[in-house]
Design a protein around this motif. Structure first.
Motif, short mmCIF file in Angstrom:
data_model
loop_
_atom_site.label_atom_id
_atom_site.label_comp_id
_atom_site.label_asym_id
_atom_site.label_seq_id
_atom_site.Cartn_x
_atom_site.Cartn_y
_atom_site.Cartn_z
N GLY A 85 56.80 127.46 -61.64
CA GLY A 85 57.75 126.70 -62.43
C GLY A 85 58.89 126.20 -61.59
N ALA A 86 59.98 125.86 -62.24
CA ALA A 86 61.14 125.27 -61.55
C ALA A 86 61.66 126.20 -60.47
CB ALA A 86 62.24 124.98 -62.56
N GLY A 87 61.86 125.63 -59.28
CA GLY A 87 62.42 126.38 -58.16
C GLY A 87 61.41 127.14 -57.33
N ASP A 88 60.17 127.21 -57.80
CA ASP A 88 59.14 127.92 -57.03
C ASP A 88 58.55 127.02 -55.95
OD1 ASP A 88 59.38 130.21 -58.62
OD2 ASP A 88 57.92 129.47 -60.07
N GLU A 89 58.00 127.65 -54.91
CA GLU A 89 57.36 126.91 -53.83
C GLU A 89 55.87 127.17 -53.82
OE1 GLU A 89 61.03 126.66 -50.57
OE2 GLU A 89 59.29 127.94 -50.14
N VAL A 90 55.12 126.13 -53.46
CA VAL A 90 53.67 126.24 -53.31
C VAL A 90 53.30 125.60 -51.98
CG1 VAL A 90 51.42 125.59 -54.23
CG2 VAL A 90 53.29 126.17 -55.80
N VAL A 91 52.56 126.33 -51.15
CA VAL A 91 52.14 125.83 -49.84
C VAL A 91 50.96 124.88 -50.04
CG1 VAL A 91 51.29 126.43 -47.55
CG2 VAL A 91 52.93 127.94 -48.72
N VAL A 92 51.08 123.69 -49.47
CA VAL A 92 50.11 122.60 -49.67
C VAL A 92 49.80 121.99 -48.30
CG1 VAL A 92 49.80 120.32 -50.72
CG2 VAL A 92 51.00 122.11 -51.98
N VAL A 106 55.54 118.14 -60.68
CA VAL A 106 55.73 117.88 -62.11
C VAL A 106 56.02 119.16 -62.89
CG1 VAL A 106 54.34 115.77 -62.11
CG2 VAL A 106 53.24 117.96 -62.61
N LEU A 107 55.73 120.31 -62.31
CA LEU A 107 56.09 121.59 -62.92
C LEU A 107 57.49 122.04 -62.53
CD1 LEU A 107 52.73 123.56 -62.48
CD2 LEU A 107 53.59 122.48 -64.55
N GLY A 108 58.17 121.25 -61.71
CA GLY A 108 59.49 121.61 -61.25
C GLY A 108 59.49 122.41 -59.97
N GLY A 109 58.32 122.61 -59.39
CA GLY A 109 58.21 123.36 -58.14
C GLY A 109 58.39 122.48 -56.93
N THR A 110 58.37 123.11 -55.76
CA THR A 110 58.55 122.41 -54.50
C THR A 110 57.31 122.58 -53.63
OG1 THR A 110 60.94 122.78 -54.53
CG2 THR A 110 59.94 122.26 -52.39
N PRO A 111 56.61 121.49 -53.30
CA PRO A 111 55.51 121.61 -52.36
C PRO A 111 56.05 121.84 -50.94
CG PRO A 111 55.78 119.32 -53.00
CD PRO A 111 56.76 120.11 -53.81
N VAL A 112 55.45 122.78 -50.24
CA VAL A 112 55.83 123.06 -48.86
C VAL A 112 54.63 122.69 -47.99
CG1 VAL A 112 56.60 124.80 -47.22
CG2 VAL A 112 57.33 124.93 -49.61
N PHE A 113 54.81 121.68 -47.14
CA PHE A 113 53.69 121.10 -46.42
C PHE A 113 53.40 121.84 -45.13
CE2 PHE A 113 55.33 117.48 -48.94
CZ PHE A 113 54.20 117.30 -49.73
N ALA A 114 52.16 122.32 -45.01
CA ALA A 114 51.66 122.96 -43.80
C ALA A 114 50.71 122.01 -43.10
CB ALA A 114 50.95 124.26 -44.14
N ASP A 115 50.55 122.16 -41.80
CA ASP A 115 49.72 121.23 -41.03
C ASP A 115 48.24 121.57 -41.19
OD1 ASP A 115 49.34 119.01 -39.42
OD2 ASP A 115 50.76 119.68 -37.90
N ILE A 116 47.43 120.71 -40.61
CA ILE A 116 45.98 120.85 -40.72
C ILE A 116 45.38 121.35 -39.41
CG2 ILE A 116 45.76 119.08 -42.48
CD1 ILE A 116 44.80 117.18 -40.19
N ASP A 117 44.18 121.88 -39.52
CA ASP A 117 43.39 122.22 -38.34
C ASP A 117 42.87 120.93 -37.72
OD1 ASP A 117 41.59 124.44 -36.90
OD2 ASP A 117 40.30 122.75 -37.43
N ALA A 118 43.00 120.79 -36.41
CA ALA A 118 42.64 119.54 -35.75
C ALA A 118 41.14 119.24 -35.84
CB ALA A 118 43.07 119.57 -34.29
N ASP A 119 40.32 120.27 -35.95
CA ASP A 119 38.87 120.06 -35.97
C ASP A 119 38.33 119.75 -37.36
OD1 ASP A 119 38.57 120.50 -33.21
OD2 ASP A 119 38.51 122.67 -33.51
N THR A 120 38.79 120.47 -38.38
CA THR A 120 38.22 120.32 -39.72
C THR A 120 39.08 119.48 -40.65
OG1 THR A 120 39.31 122.29 -40.59
CG2 THR A 120 37.18 122.60 -39.49
N HIS A 121 40.35 119.29 -40.32
CA HIS A 121 41.32 118.59 -41.16
C HIS A 121 41.64 119.34 -42.45
CE1 HIS A 121 40.78 114.34 -39.17
NE2 HIS A 121 41.19 115.28 -38.33
#
Length: 421
Positions: A85-92, A106-121
């Protein structure tokens, strides 16, 4: 020198590959049955939706499945059911379709962006772990292109940090990791049945889980917050995110074809990967399947392009030239999620907060990807090698005549700057 089709030369291919989506009289019969029943929607015992849920659960080896209106709806429901919900973080992952992130927003959360593996994406487990904070409520693993993410490492990380692991399986129905289906490996799995997906009803989705309590809440949230089988007792705020009976009936038919189609697409992808391996500047993604991948979902066949090996032309010119030669390839330029205006530009109307741990590899991959198959709206991977040889011929033609593209770019003033200069 041969003139490229883009500039008036004869194209390599003038007939179409196999289409996508695929259908026959079986779908028409299923639709006619629903039409005659006059029960075209709703959730009820003996429904087409219930029948498809049962078939999908049996196929995936999970006890609970709920059909919903889209994969995006499924992600929203899954995350809310897990308490996001609001204020929560989700790793994406920083490289995925934007809905993976906007479902959090849209749920009020914050997406936290992590990088990808170079081989598999797919999402890099080390980057995902670095993104975890005291606010983290979930990690989303996206099985991009049909290749499963590293569910062993991600599972250990999720367990160690007491964070649920959500699988975004929009592109991976039928893929397996260590013999188990994607979607069945985390706390909850979400599928999409949009037009390009491995089975489709134009739109639609499903949420699956092993957890009976979580399944009950998922079923409630997709139907106005009322428990399954109850007509008027609304316990929480939910949505109307149900799937129609027409769509469920089509999906039941499509599921029966899935394994046969995956086998055919695996052959097509293997042929193209091998045949194009000697072309300088093209690298398949992944070059080899991860050791624990026991079946690729084969939503797409992706390559990265090294522009310098093609006369330093732009990726856009390469893709456009392929299309002109009669080869269906995705033309859209990809954007890493943190660079989407809703997250990168605070002047946009719906600007949403996000946090980025790393995006370097994701940004680099977005600038170099070439995608064949359903990602380009084509069933070409179902064709045999005698048809797919035209793809190889077209790539070779462009490689051998890339000077024409470079000269056109020079005249337009769009010639890319060579890397390292």
């Amino acid at each position: 020198m041969t003139t490229l089709a883009l500039y008036g030369g004869p194209p390599i291919r003038t007939r179409t590959f196999q289409p996508w989506p695929q259908s026959d009289q079986t779908e028409l019969g299923a639709l006619a049955g629903v039409l005659a029943s006059r029960r075209w929607g709703g959730i009820y015992s003996g429904s087409q939706g219930e029948a498809f849920e049962r078939a999908l659960g049996e196929y995936l080896g999970v006890p609970h499945a709920a059909v919903v209106s889209s994969g995006t709806a499924g992600l929203m429901i899954a995350l809310k059911a897990l308490g996001v919900g609001a204020g929560d973080e989700v790793v994406v992952p920083a490289m995925t379709y934007v809905a993976t992130a906007t479902a959090v927003s849209v749920l009020g959360g914050t997406p936290v962006f992590a990088d990808i593996d170079a081989d598999t994406h797919t999402i890099d487990p080390a980057s995902a772990e670095a993104a975890i904070s005291e606010k983290t409520k979930a990690i989303i693993a996206v099985h991009l292109g049909g290749h499963p993410a590293d569910m062993d490492r991600l599972g250990r990380i999720a367990t160690e940090h007491s964070v649920p692991l959500v699988e975004d399986c929009a592109q991976s129905l039928g893929a397996t990791w260590g013999g188990a289906h994607t979607g069945s490996l985390g706390q909850v799995g979400v599928f999409s049945f949009a037009s390009t997906k491995n089975i489709t009803a134009g739109e639609g989705g499903a949420v699956i889980t092993h957890d009976a309590g979580l399944a009950a809440r998922i079923a409630s949230l997709r139907d106005h917050g009322r428990p399954l089988g109850v007509t008027g007792h609304h316990l929480e705020l939910g949505w109307n995110l149900r799937l129609s009976e027409f769509q469920s009936s089509i999906l039941d038919v499509q599921l029966e074809r899935l394994d046969h189609q995956l086998t055919a697409k695996a052959r097509g992808a293997a042929f193209l990967t091998s045949a194009l391996s000697s072309t300088p500047g093209l690298r398949s993604v992944p070059a080899d399947l991860a050791p624990r991948v026991t079946r690729h979902g084969r939503f797409s066949l992706a390559f990265t392009l090294d522009p310098e090996a093609f006369g330093n032309i732009s990726i856009s010119s390469f893709r456009t030239a392929l299309r002109a030669e009669g080869i269906p390839v995705g033309l859209r330029d990809l954007t890493a999620c943190p660079d989407e205006p809703i997250y990168a530009d605070d002047t946009t109307r719906d600007y949403s907060h996000s946090r980025t741990v790393s995006c370097t590899r994701a940004r680099a991959a977005c600038t170099r990807l070439v995608m064949f198959g359903q990602a380009a709206g084509s069933g070409m991977l179902l064709d045999d090698s005698s048809e797919l040889t035209d793809v190889v011929r077209a790539v070779e033609k462009i490689h051998d005549n890339c000077g024409q593209l470079r000269e056109a770019e020079r005249q337009r003033g769009t010639t890319p700057v060579p890397s390292g200069s």
